[in-house]
Write a protein that holds these residues in place. Sequence first.
Motif, short mmCIF file in Angstrom:
data_model
loop_
_atom_site.label_atom_id
_atom_site.label_comp_id
_atom_site.label_asym_id
_atom_site.label_seq_id
_atom_site.Cartn_x
_atom_site.Cartn_y
_atom_site.Cartn_z
N ILE A 74 1.04 -1.05 -0.01
CA ILE A 74 0.03 0.07 0.50
C ILE A 74 0.60 1.24 -0.21
CG2 ILE A 74 -0.24 0.32 2.23
CD1 ILE A 74 -3.60 0.55 1.67
N ASP A 75 2.23 1.05 0.60
CA ASP A 75 2.62 2.43 0.57
C ASP A 75 3.02 2.88 -1.11
OD1 ASP A 75 2.21 3.16 3.07
OD2 ASP A 75 3.64 1.92 4.18
N ALA A 76 3.46 1.60 -1.57
CA ALA A 76 3.85 2.44 -3.00
C ALA A 76 3.18 2.90 -3.55
CB ALA A 76 4.85 0.73 -3.42
N VAL A 77 1.48 3.08 -3.23
CA VAL A 77 0.23 3.48 -3.85
C VAL A 77 0.02 5.15 -3.97
CG1 VAL A 77 -1.69 3.17 -5.43
CG2 VAL A 77 -0.28 1.38 -5.13
N ASN A 78 0.11 5.59 -4.22
CA ASN A 78 -0.47 7.43 -4.09
C ASN A 78 -1.36 7.38 -4.37
OD1 ASN A 78 2.75 8.18 -3.44
ND2 ASN A 78 3.45 8.57 -6.16
N PHE A 79 -2.52 7.86 -2.88
CA PHE A 79 -3.64 7.80 -3.60
C PHE A 79 -3.87 8.78 -1.44
CE2 PHE A 79 -3.76 3.45 -1.51
CZ PHE A 79 -4.74 3.54 -0.46
N ASP A 80 -5.20 9.09 -1.71
CA ASP A 80 -5.33 9.33 -0.01
C ASP A 80 -4.84 9.31 1.12
OD1 ASP A 80 -7.60 12.44 0.68
OD2 ASP A 80 -8.01 10.35 2.21
N GLN A 81 -4.04 9.71 1.77
CA GLN A 81 -4.02 9.21 3.07
C GLN A 81 -4.52 9.17 4.02
OE1 GLN A 81 -0.26 9.16 3.07
NE2 GLN A 81 -0.39 7.64 4.94
N THR A 82 -5.52 9.80 4.44
CA THR A 82 -6.32 9.84 5.34
C THR A 82 -6.93 8.31 5.16
OG1 THR A 82 -7.28 11.91 5.88
CG2 THR A 82 -8.93 10.91 6.30
N ALA A 83 -8.12 8.10 4.16
CA ALA A 83 -7.37 6.62 3.36
C ALA A 83 -7.15 5.17 3.41
CB ALA A 83 -8.56 6.82 1.42
N LYS A 84 -5.49 5.90 2.97
CA LYS A 84 -4.84 5.02 2.81
C LYS A 84 -4.35 4.76 4.72
CE LYS A 84 -1.57 5.11 -0.04
NZ LYS A 84 0.37 5.66 0.12
N ASN A 85 -4.61 5.61 5.84
CA ASN A 85 -4.47 5.36 6.82
C ASN A 85 -5.26 3.96 7.19
OD1 ASN A 85 -2.31 6.60 6.89
ND2 ASN A 85 -3.25 8.45 8.00
N ARG A 86 -6.58 4.54 7.15
CA ARG A 86 -7.85 3.88 7.31
C ARG A 86 -7.94 2.28 6.73
NH1 ARG A 86 -11.88 2.25 4.79
NH2 ARG A 86 -11.39 3.95 3.03
N ILE A 87 -7.26 1.89 5.50
CA ILE A 87 -7.32 0.65 5.25
C ILE A 87 -5.93 -0.52 5.75
CG2 ILE A 87 -6.30 -0.34 3.25
CD1 ILE A 87 -7.89 1.84 1.27
N LYS A 88 -5.13 0.65 5.89
CA LYS A 88 -4.19 -0.44 6.63
C LYS A 88 -4.16 -0.21 8.62
CE LYS A 88 0.14 2.34 5.90
NZ LYS A 88 1.29 2.94 6.21
#
Length: 478
Positions: A120-134
């Motif tokens: 997931i960290d290698a793909v750029n998209f909304d950080q808030t959404a990324k944090n939630r998914i992680k």
Amino acid sequence: MKKRILAILFLTATLSSCQDFLNLKPAYQISDQSFYQNQNDFETALVGVYSTSRELYRGSAIQYIGELSTDNTEIQWSSPSADEMQLDQNGVTATNAFVRSIWNTCLYTISQSTNLLNRIDAVNFDQTAKNRIKGEAQFLRAFSYFYLVRLFGNVPITTQTFSSPAQVAAADLTLKPKEEVYKLILADLTSAETLLPATLNADKTRASQMTVKALLGKVYLTQLSYDLAATKLKEVIDSKQYSLVADYKSLSTNGNVNLPETLLEVDYLSGQTLGNNYSSLFTPAITSMAIFPGNAQGSGRIVPTLDLIKAYENSDARKAISVNDSVLLIGGKKSYSRYGLKFVDFKAVDPGDGSVSFTILRYADVLLMYAEVLNEQGKTTDALPYINQVRQRVKLPVLAGLSQADLRLALERERRVEFLYEGHRWFDLVRTGRAQTVLNAHYVSQKLNFSVQDFEVLFPIPQAEIDLNPKLKQNPGY
């Protein structure tokens, strides 16, 4: 209600659209060039992780392990499988299908979570959404490891994403000490706690920050780290995001979705092979009974023991909601037969396809765990209001003036009847060191020639997994 049904149908459609992804086994066959390219891919992958983890409940493995292996329930059916009998009679072997199901489901959930997290960290998209998914993926990985470490002790650990069978073969998949497993669990949960937003997630099939804190509290309690457990459990209580529902029955009957008491649940939809089989498992195998539409029969595989029915206090409102010992027959007469009522869908045409949601974590558990923590810290008087909240909900008198030892037993009894059919009993007895004392006394009282020996507080590593991976070593005694 219409919005909820639409949400379920949307989830079903999402699952269908990612069916090819979910069926890619082993996970290293998933190509970074064709998947994991954007936020939607990771959202889809996360749905896949949840879908896998929920098989613990849809397949009823947790109910078999957590309830049938204890003094809570027994088999009523005349022709049970060998695997069911092993759990009922405390004679589990390394070939038991329910044990292997939990092992495989948890490890596959862990593998899916790890694949997502490592990409997931290698793909750029909304950080808030990324944090939630992680955060949700870390929660699910920790949740799965928590089941494994409590059931099997030492288990394999890997945070590696494999890109070929050769990498799998070369990996260190030996059993690691349970202390290392707990270290990973706590690392995942403490990270997830910071990544998930503090606001309550309206969809309680998904983990929120307080879900993580509650599980952290349970992990610390299991490790007997009472100070740490107290902190996390109190944070859940002080958040005021949850409350006990007034009607205990509403927790385990049709429509029990997103209740104020629920921290984490599994939703089901009957009629589309998306239901659960609780209505069959918990009710009698009587062909002439008339409790379901069309007079369908149950299977009597996980029904209450007489000892469990006697455990309820005389005025406990939970008894009539949770169990029954009189079944209505087609002719209008009633016959003595013990069976469960919680999570049974009495509207289901097919008892093997029920729609009542299953609650994995709820606020009553937080209150009783917090009472247990305070009691173990020597704060027995401070602990009483928390157990009394749970008791007062069902019109039981408050407890007062108990010693630390008395409150321990009171909590054991309270948890037994409060969480019947929710898969807690085995884990509670093992955590408190009471499994052998309680279960062996139960067997003696029933004149049964069974017993729980020291090594049997852990389950055997599935033999099929040892055959596939000779690096695994069987737990002592099996």
